[in-house]
Each structure stands twice: as C-alpha cells, then as structure tokens.
Design a protein around this motif. Sequence first.
Motif, PDB file in Angstrom:
ATOM      1  N   MET A   1      17.366  28.365  38.901  1.00 53.67           N
ATOM      2  CA  MET A   1      18.238  29.538  38.878  1.00 53.67           C
ATOM      3  C   MET A   1      17.674  30.546  37.881  1.00 53.67           C
ATOM      4  O   MET A   1      17.793  30.376  36.671  1.00 53.67           O
ATOM      5  N   LYS A   2      16.978  31.562  38.359  1.00 53.25           N
ATOM      6  CA  LYS A   2      16.292  32.520  37.497  1.00 53.25           C
ATOM      7  C   LYS A   2      17.205  33.724  37.213  1.00 53.25           C
ATOM      8  O   LYS A   2      17.089  34.769  37.829  1.00 53.25           O
ATOM      9  N   ILE A   3      18.101  33.542  36.280  1.00 52.53           N
ATOM     10  CA  ILE A   3      19.040  34.612  35.950  1.00 52.53           C
ATOM     11  C   ILE A   3      18.400  35.583  34.972  1.00 52.53           C
ATOM     12  O   ILE A   3      17.892  35.180  33.927  1.00 52.53           O
ATOM     13  N   GLN A   4      18.432  36.871  35.302  1.00 50.04           N
ATOM     14  CA  GLN A   4      18.049  37.914  34.359  1.00 50.04           C
ATOM     15  C   GLN A   4      19.281  38.588  33.767  1.00 50.04           C
ATOM     16  O   GLN A   4      19.256  39.041  32.623  1.00 50.04           O
ATOM     17  N   GLY A   5      20.336  38.678  34.569  1.00 47.85           N
ATOM     18  CA  GLY A   5      21.542  39.347  34.116  1.00 47.85           C
ATOM     19  C   GLY A   5      22.781  38.723  34.734  1.00 47.85           C
ATOM     20  O   GLY A   5      22.710  38.075  35.785  1.00 47.85           O
ATOM     21  N   ALA A   6      23.908  38.910  34.073  1.00 50.16           N
ATOM     22  CA  ALA A   6      25.173  38.355  34.559  1.00 50.16           C
ATOM     23  C   ALA A   6      26.266  39.416  34.448  1.00 50.16           C
ATOM     24  O   ALA A   6      26.418  40.046  33.403  1.00 50.16           O
ATOM     25  N   ILE A   7      26.985  39.610  35.546  1.00 49.21           N
ATOM     26  CA  ILE A   7      28.097  40.567  35.602  1.00 49.21           C
ATOM     27  C   ILE A   7      29.384  39.769  35.790  1.00 49.21           C
ATOM     28  O   ILE A   7      29.548  39.089  36.801  1.00 49.21           O
ATOM     29  N   PHE A   8      30.263  39.843  34.820  1.00 45.87           N
ATOM     30  CA  PHE A   8      31.475  39.029  34.829  1.00 45.87           C
ATOM     31  C   PHE A   8      32.727  39.859  35.085  1.00 45.87           C
ATOM     32  O   PHE A   8      32.976  40.859  34.405  1.00 45.87           O
ATOM     33  N   ASP A   9      33.522  39.407  36.043  1.00 44.07           N
ATOM     34  CA  ASP A   9      34.912  39.848  36.129  1.00 44.07           C
ATOM     35  C   ASP A   9      35.633  39.250  34.925  1.00 44.07           C
ATOM     36  O   ASP A   9      35.158  38.283  34.306  1.00 44.07           O
ATOM     37  N   LEU A  10      36.784  39.804  34.586  1.00 43.77           N
ATOM     38  CA  LEU A  10      37.545  39.285  33.443  1.00 43.77           C
ATOM     39  C   LEU A  10      38.681  38.375  33.888  1.00 43.77           C
ATOM     40  O   LEU A  10      38.616  37.159  33.741  1.00 43.77           O
ATOM     41  N   ASP A  11      39.734  38.951  34.458  1.00 46.03           N
ATOM     42  CA  ASP A  11      40.938  38.181  34.779  1.00 46.03           C
ATOM     43  C   ASP A  11      40.709  37.233  35.946  1.00 46.03           C
ATOM     44  O   ASP A  11      40.275  37.642  37.022  1.00 46.03           O
ATOM     45  N   GLY A  12      40.991  35.963  35.710  1.00 44.99           N
ATOM     46  CA  GLY A  12      40.797  34.951  36.745  1.00 44.99           C
ATOM     47  C   GLY A  12      39.398  34.369  36.748  1.00 44.99           C
ATOM     48  O   GLY A  12      39.158  33.348  37.399  1.00 44.99           O
ATOM     49  N   THR A  13      38.480  35.002  36.023  1.00 47.41           N
ATOM     50  CA  THR A  13      37.098  34.526  35.959  1.00 47.41           C
ATOM     51  C   THR A  13      36.788  34.004  34.564  1.00 47.41           C
ATOM     52  O   THR A  13      36.539  32.813  34.384  1.00 47.41           O
ATOM     53  N   LEU A  14      36.806  34.873  33.572  1.00 42.82           N
ATOM     54  CA  LEU A  14      36.618  34.443  32.187  1.00 42.82           C
ATOM     55  C   LEU A  14      37.941  34.049  31.539  1.00 42.82           C
ATOM     56  O   LEU A  14      37.980  33.199  30.661  1.00 42.82           O
ATOM     57  N   LEU A  15      38.993  34.676  31.995  1.00 46.33           N
ATOM     58  CA  LEU A  15      40.300  34.534  31.350  1.00 46.33           C
ATOM     59  C   LEU A  15      41.324  33.980  32.328  1.00 46.33           C
ATOM     60  O   LEU A  15      41.404  34.429  33.467  1.00 46.33           O
ATOM     61  N   ASP A  16      42.073  33.011  31.882  1.00 44.40           N
ATOM     62  CA  ASP A  16      43.154  32.434  32.697  1.00 44.40           C
ATOM     63  C   ASP A  16      44.374  33.320  32.536  1.00 44.40           C
ATOM     64  O   ASP A  16      45.245  33.064  31.705  1.00 44.40           O
ATOM     65  N   SER A  17      44.428  34.376  33.345  1.00 44.76           N
ATOM     66  CA  SER A  17      45.435  35.412  33.108  1.00 44.76           C
ATOM     67  C   SER A  17      46.037  35.994  34.376  1.00 44.76           C
ATOM     68  O   SER A  17      46.769  36.982  34.315  1.00 44.76           O
ATOM     69  N   MET A  18      45.726  35.416  35.531  1.00 40.86           N
ATOM     70  CA  MET A  18      46.169  36.037  36.772  1.00 40.86           C
ATOM     71  C   MET A  18      47.671  36.008  36.966  1.00 40.86           C
ATOM     72  O   MET A  18      48.215  36.780  37.758  1.00 40.86           O
ATOM     73  N   SER A  19      48.362  35.155  36.243  1.00 42.25           N
ATOM     74  CA  SER A  19      49.808  35.090  36.410  1.00 42.25           C
ATOM     75  C   SER A  19      50.467  36.417  36.042  1.00 42.25           C
ATOM     76  O   SER A  19      51.423  36.845  36.695  1.00 42.25           O
ATOM     77  N   ILE A  20      49.955  37.095  35.016  1.00 44.38           N
ATOM     78  CA  ILE A  20      50.532  38.398  34.640  1.00 44.38           C
ATOM     79  C   ILE A  20      50.208  39.448  35.694  1.00 44.38           C
ATOM     80  O   ILE A  20      51.030  40.287  36.033  1.00 44.38           O
ATOM     81  N   TRP A  21      49.005  39.385  36.261  1.00 42.57           N
ATOM     82  CA  TRP A  21      48.606  40.377  37.262  1.00 42.57           C
ATOM     83  C   TRP A  21      49.336  40.173  38.582  1.00 42.57           C
ATOM     84  O   TRP A  21      49.654  41.134  39.282  1.00 42.57           O
ATOM     85  N   ASP A  22      49.599  38.930  38.935  1.00 41.05           N
ATOM     86  CA  ASP A  22      50.295  38.650  40.187  1.00 41.05           C
ATOM     87  C   ASP A  22      51.709  39.218  40.193  1.00 41.05           C
ATOM     88  O   ASP A  22      52.255  39.551  41.243  1.00 41.05           O
ATOM     89  N   SER A  23      52.299  39.334  39.025  1.00 38.56           N
ATOM     90  CA  SER A  23      53.690  39.793  38.941  1.00 38.56           C
ATOM     91  C   SER A  23      53.846  41.160  38.275  1.00 38.56           C
ATOM     92  O   SER A  23      54.960  41.678  38.173  1.00 38.56           O
ATOM     93  N   LEU A  24      52.739  41.755  37.831  1.00 41.59           N
ATOM     94  CA  LEU A  24      52.804  42.990  37.057  1.00 41.59           C
ATOM     95  C   LEU A  24      53.499  44.125  37.812  1.00 41.59           C
ATOM     96  O   LEU A  24      54.415  44.768  37.290  1.00 41.59           O
ATOM     97  N   GLY A  25      53.045  44.393  39.033  1.00 44.57           N
ATOM     98  CA  GLY A  25      53.602  45.504  39.797  1.00 44.57           C
ATOM     99  C   GLY A  25      55.078  45.336  40.056  1.00 44.57           C
ATOM    100  O   GLY A  25      55.881  46.267  39.872  1.00 44.57           O
TER     101      GLY A  25
END
Length: 216
Positions: A1-25
């Motif tokens: 796996m020849k990684i040169q760069g990494a692009i990360f989403d935040l919520d649900g990927t790095l952070l266990d936080s989707m519960s707030i987003w699912d109900s935010l609206g």
Amino acid sequence: MKIQGAIFDLDGTLLDSMSIWDSLGENYLKSIGKVPKHGLKEKLSAMSLTQAAEFFISEYGVNISMQEILRGFNEMISGFYTEHASIKMGVLEFLKKLKQKNIKACIATANDRALVEIFLEKYKLFDYFEYILTCDEVGSGKENAAIFNEALKALGTEKKRTYVFEDALFAVKTAKKEGFPVVAVFDESAVKEQEEIKSTADMYIQSFLEMEDYFD
C-alpha cells in the motif's frame, strides 16, 4: 500500500459522533417550533451546515438569519463534542504511523472549521494534519468531488496514491468516481448501506487498527 497522502472525513470516520448529526436537523427545527418532515435526515446527509441552513429557510420558512441558524447548529454540536464525542479506535495509532513515515494528511469535512478545531484540540491532533478543508469553504458538499480535489492540490500528492477515508456511502461513491482509492470505515449510522459501501470502496475496515497490516 504505497500511500503518499491521506484525506480524512471527520464525523463517523475519525470521530464517533454521527449520533448528533443524525438528529441535528430534527432537534434544531423542534427548538424553533417547526415540525420536521419525513426523510429530513436523508436530505441533510450530503449537505454542509450552510446548505442545511439555506434548506431550512427555503423549505421550512425559517425566519432567522443564516448566521443565527449556523450559530444554533454550532452550539448544539460543540456541546456534544466537548461532553460526549470520542475518537475512534486505532485513529491515534494510525495517525502516528503516517507521521512517522512522512505521509501527508488532511481533513476534508462538511463540518464547521471551529468545530473541527475543538476536536483537534481535545485530542491534541493538530500536528498530524497539514490542512483542514471544509465544504463551506470549498463551496459544495460531498455530492461532488470539489473538496477532495482541493485536498489533493493542497497535499501535492498523486491521486492514485492519495487515499480517501470515509464512512458515508454518498461520499465513498463521489471519491471513488473521481478516481481516488477509497478506504471505507465502519460506522453504526451507515449499517443499512454497509454492503454497497463494501462493494464500492477499495477497502473496508471495522477500525483503524486494521490499517497496520497494510503498511509493509
């Protein structure tokens, strides 16, 4: 796996936080006396915070300024981040590995920059990311690839060796269609789309602890 760069989403990927987003609206509309319509969560899923605020004004007749709506969103989210959200398993170990190997990383998120900074400060992660890019700053949500392409330009890496880490199906599809290698990260909020996510992404992981196997 020849990684040169990494692009990360935040919520649900790095952070266990989707519960707030699912109900935010829904919770926000209720807080201002509006009745959420069926399917609101799905409609908001691909939107940035600004797009969601515009949607509330146009579709729900919310007679509040854009800035005030965004302020309300941020207050709800920042409180959750400070008190309840947690970093996902293996994230810190993986970020340390990228740093050790001089692999550039950035965050590309639909979240607000100030909220991203709350997360990075809480977990002392600023040093692991070269850049932070938000959908609002780029001018579009992840229904198109603008934010991924801007992240690629910022990192200065080859597309075929710049891996996008996402949890949501629509974002996985966007990045994959644009030609990025995609690592899909399990999140409870996307269980219903799990099989399609697996078949779309190049790799699928339950946690970042699994990434150790792909370096050497």
